[in-house]
Write a protein that holds these residues in place. Structure first.
Motif, PDB file in Angstrom:
ATOM      1  N   ASN A   1       6.848 -11.474  -3.431  1.00 59.11           N
ATOM      2  CA  ASN A   1       6.537 -10.299  -4.238  1.00 59.11           C
ATOM      3  C   ASN A   1       5.033 -10.117  -4.380  1.00 59.11           C
ATOM      4  OD1 ASN A   1       9.264  -9.813  -4.561  1.00 59.11           O
ATOM      5  ND2 ASN A   1       9.366 -10.797  -6.549  1.00 59.11           N
ATOM      6  N   LEU A   2       4.314 -11.218  -4.562  1.00 60.07           N
ATOM      7  CA  LEU A   2       2.857 -11.130  -4.649  1.00 60.07           C
ATOM      8  C   LEU A   2       2.260 -10.641  -3.337  1.00 60.07           C
ATOM      9  CD1 LEU A   2       1.868 -14.316  -6.662  1.00 60.07           C
ATOM     10  CD2 LEU A   2       1.587 -11.942  -7.381  1.00 60.07           C
ATOM     11  N   ASP A   3       2.784 -11.134  -2.230  1.00 63.49           N
ATOM     12  CA  ASP A   3       2.301 -10.677  -0.922  1.00 63.49           C
ATOM     13  C   ASP A   3       2.472  -9.170  -0.795  1.00 63.49           C
ATOM     14  OD1 ASP A   3       1.796 -13.305  -0.295  1.00 63.49           O
ATOM     15  OD2 ASP A   3       3.502 -13.533   1.061  1.00 63.49           O
ATOM     16  N   THR A   4       3.634  -8.671  -1.167  1.00 65.11           N
ATOM     17  CA  THR A   4       3.922  -7.243  -1.068  1.00 65.11           C
ATOM     18  C   THR A   4       3.031  -6.446  -2.018  1.00 65.11           C
ATOM     19  OG1 THR A   4       6.209  -7.797  -0.535  1.00 65.11           O
ATOM     20  CG2 THR A   4       5.779  -5.539  -1.155  1.00 65.11           C
ATOM     21  N   THR A   5       2.835  -6.969  -3.214  1.00 62.26           N
ATOM     22  CA  THR A   5       1.984  -6.286  -4.197  1.00 62.26           C
ATOM     23  C   THR A   5       0.549  -6.206  -3.694  1.00 62.26           C
ATOM     24  OG1 THR A   5       3.365  -7.012  -6.043  1.00 62.26           O
ATOM     25  CG2 THR A   5       1.107  -6.353  -6.566  1.00 62.26           C
ATOM     26  N   PHE A   6      -0.006  -7.339  -3.267  1.00 59.35           N
ATOM     27  CA  PHE A   6      -1.398  -7.333  -2.814  1.00 59.35           C
ATOM     28  C   PHE A   6      -1.575  -6.500  -1.545  1.00 59.35           C
ATOM     29  CE2 PHE A   6      -1.896 -11.292  -5.440  1.00 59.35           C
ATOM     30  CZ  PHE A   6      -2.777 -10.725  -6.347  1.00 59.35           C
ATOM     31  N   MET A   7      -0.577  -6.500  -0.671  1.00 66.71           N
ATOM     32  CA  MET A   7      -0.645  -5.661   0.533  1.00 66.71           C
ATOM     33  C   MET A   7      -0.695  -4.185   0.135  1.00 66.71           C
ATOM     34  SD  MET A   7       1.162  -3.617   2.931  1.00 66.71           S
ATOM     35  CE  MET A   7       2.770  -3.786   2.248  1.00 66.71           C
ATOM     36  N   ALA A   8       0.125  -3.802  -0.833  1.00 64.98           N
ATOM     37  CA  ALA A   8       0.127  -2.408  -1.288  1.00 64.98           C
ATOM     38  C   ALA A   8      -1.199  -2.048  -1.952  1.00 64.98           C
ATOM     39  CB  ALA A   8       1.290  -2.175  -2.252  1.00 64.98           C
TER      40      ALA A   8
ATOM     41  N   VAL B   1       3.397   6.361  -0.680  1.00 59.15           N
ATOM     42  CA  VAL B   1       4.324   6.169  -1.792  1.00 59.15           C
ATOM     43  C   VAL B   1       5.436   5.212  -1.377  1.00 59.15           C
ATOM     44  CG1 VAL B   1       6.057   7.309  -3.241  1.00 59.15           C
ATOM     45  CG2 VAL B   1       3.786   8.330  -2.967  1.00 59.15           C
ATOM     46  N   GLY B   2       5.897   5.304  -0.137  1.00 56.68           N
ATOM     47  CA  GLY B   2       6.931   4.392   0.354  1.00 56.68           C
ATOM     48  C   GLY B   2       6.497   2.936   0.281  1.00 56.68           C
ATOM     49  N   VAL B   3       5.248   2.675   0.620  1.00 60.74           N
ATOM     50  CA  VAL B   3       4.714   1.305   0.523  1.00 60.74           C
ATOM     51  C   VAL B   3       4.716   0.857  -0.939  1.00 60.74           C
ATOM     52  CG1 VAL B   3       2.649  -0.131   0.840  1.00 60.74           C
ATOM     53  CG2 VAL B   3       3.316   1.500   2.623  1.00 60.74           C
ATOM     54  N   LEU B   4       4.306   1.750  -1.837  1.00 59.01           N
ATOM     55  CA  LEU B   4       4.282   1.420  -3.264  1.00 59.01           C
ATOM     56  C   LEU B   4       5.690   1.202  -3.809  1.00 59.01           C
ATOM     57  CD1 LEU B   4       1.512   3.954  -4.356  1.00 59.01           C
ATOM     58  CD2 LEU B   4       1.283   1.460  -4.198  1.00 59.01           C
ATOM     59  N   VAL B   5       6.643   1.978  -3.327  1.00 58.22           N
ATOM     60  CA  VAL B   5       8.047   1.811  -3.747  1.00 58.22           C
ATOM     61  C   VAL B   5       8.570   0.460  -3.277  1.00 58.22           C
ATOM     62  CG1 VAL B   5      10.408   2.661  -3.381  1.00 58.22           C
ATOM     63  CG2 VAL B   5       8.566   4.276  -3.923  1.00 58.22           C
ATOM     64  N   ARG B   6       8.322   0.104  -2.017  1.00 59.54           N
ATOM     65  CA  ARG B   6       8.793  -1.183  -1.482  1.00 59.54           C
ATOM     66  C   ARG B   6       8.160  -2.361  -2.226  1.00 59.54           C
ATOM     67  NH1 ARG B   6       8.611   1.989   2.943  1.00 59.54           N
ATOM     68  NH2 ARG B   6       6.601   1.282   3.706  1.00 59.54           N
ATOM     69  N   ALA B   7       6.953  -2.170  -2.721  1.00 58.89           N
ATOM     70  CA  ALA B   7       6.278  -3.223  -3.482  1.00 58.89           C
ATOM     71  C   ALA B   7       6.758  -3.262  -4.935  1.00 58.89           C
ATOM     72  CB  ALA B   7       4.768  -3.019  -3.435  1.00 58.89           C
ATOM     73  N   GLY B   8       7.585  -2.303  -5.323  1.00 62.46           N
ATOM     74  CA  GLY B   8       8.089  -2.259  -6.687  1.00 62.46           C
ATOM     75  C   GLY B   8       7.096  -1.681  -7.683  1.00 62.46           C
ATOM     76  N   LEU B   9       6.019  -1.090  -7.182  1.00 58.37           N
ATOM     77  CA  LEU B   9       4.976  -0.543  -8.045  1.00 58.37           C
ATOM     78  C   LEU B   9       5.258   0.891  -8.489  1.00 58.37           C
ATOM     79  CD1 LEU B   9       1.998  -1.974  -6.024  1.00 58.37           C
ATOM     80  CD2 LEU B   9       2.570  -2.579  -8.384  1.00 58.37           C
ATOM     81  N   VAL B  10       6.144   1.559  -7.769  1.00 58.41           N
ATOM     82  CA  VAL B  10       6.455   2.959  -8.051  1.00 58.41           C
ATOM     83  C   VAL B  10       7.963   3.164  -7.928  1.00 58.41           C
ATOM     84  CG1 VAL B  10       6.206   5.327  -7.127  1.00 58.41           C
ATOM     85  CG2 VAL B  10       4.206   3.860  -7.344  1.00 58.41           C
ATOM     86  N   ARG B  11       8.468   4.005  -8.798  1.00 54.52           N
ATOM     87  CA  ARG B  11       9.860   4.457  -8.702  1.00 54.52           C
ATOM     88  C   ARG B  11       9.817   5.934  -8.321  1.00 54.52           C
ATOM     89  NH1 ARG B  11      12.664   6.333 -13.138  1.00 54.52           N
ATOM     90  NH2 ARG B  11      11.188   5.172 -14.420  1.00 54.52           N
ATOM     91  N   ARG B  12      10.626   6.311  -7.334  1.00 57.18           N
ATOM     92  CA  ARG B  12      10.638   7.698  -6.849  1.00 57.18           C
ATOM     93  C   ARG B  12      12.031   8.272  -7.094  1.00 57.18           C
ATOM     94  NH1 ARG B  12       8.900   8.358  -0.753  1.00 57.18           N
ATOM     95  NH2 ARG B  12      10.232   6.541  -0.664  1.00 57.18           N
ATOM     96  N   ARG B  13      12.066   9.510  -7.609  1.00 62.47           N
ATOM     97  CA  ARG B  13      13.354  10.168  -7.803  1.00 62.47           C
ATOM     98  C   ARG B  13      13.215  11.650  -7.499  1.00 62.47           C
ATOM     99  NH1 ARG B  13      13.135  12.320 -13.153  1.00 62.47           N
ATOM    100  NH2 ARG B  13      11.373  11.425 -14.256  1.00 62.47           N
ATOM    101  N   LYS B  14      14.327  12.264  -7.167  1.00 63.43           N
ATOM    102  CA  LYS B  14      14.322  13.689  -6.844  1.00 63.43           C
ATOM    103  C   LYS B  14      14.698  14.492  -8.072  1.00 63.43           C
ATOM    104  CE  LYS B  14      14.828  15.169  -2.499  1.00 63.43           C
ATOM    105  NZ  LYS B  14      15.484  15.715  -1.329  1.00 63.43           N
TER     106      LYS B  14
END
Length: 107
Positions: free
Chosen positions: A5-12, A50-63
């Motif tokens: 999770n940290l890897d994904t967060t720092f990558m984002a 935004v997709g990268v941020l969503v995969r990192a759990g930093l953003v939630r996207r909804r329609k």
């Protein structure tokens, strides 16, 4: 799992555009178009960020209708901050030792 999770967060967080998007989201929900506007980028380009941020759990996207609305999810930022705090004491000790050595050095 935390390390992944940290890897994904720092990558984002490594990208300045994504960091700017998180800052924008800190004031409230934004559409992908609103996130794209300050960067003069296409909707598709912003959507990829935004997709990268969503995969990192930093953003939630909804329609909502035809619009995609994004919300900041700060928990991964807290986890990253806690990890970085471990190093704060290390660097404080090192800098304090350097300061003491400089004070002892004859002029």
């Amino acid at each position: 799992m935390v390390e992944r999770n940290l890897d994904t967060t720092f990558m984002a967080l490594a990208d300045p555009t994504r960091r700017a998007m998180l800052v924008a989201l800190s004031t409230g929900e934004k559409s992908i178009g609103e996130l794209a506007a300050p960067h003069a980028m296409s909707f598709a380009g912003a959507s990829k960020h935004v997709g990268v941020l969503v995969r990192a759990g930093l953003v939630r996207r909804r329609k909502i209708g035809r619009q995609q609305v994004c919300t900041l999810e700060a928990t991964p930022l807290r986890d990253a901050e806690q990890w970085l705090r471990r190093w704060e004491g290390f660097w404080t000790d090192r800098l304090d030792a350097l300061e003491a050595a400089l004070k002892e050095k004859p002029q």
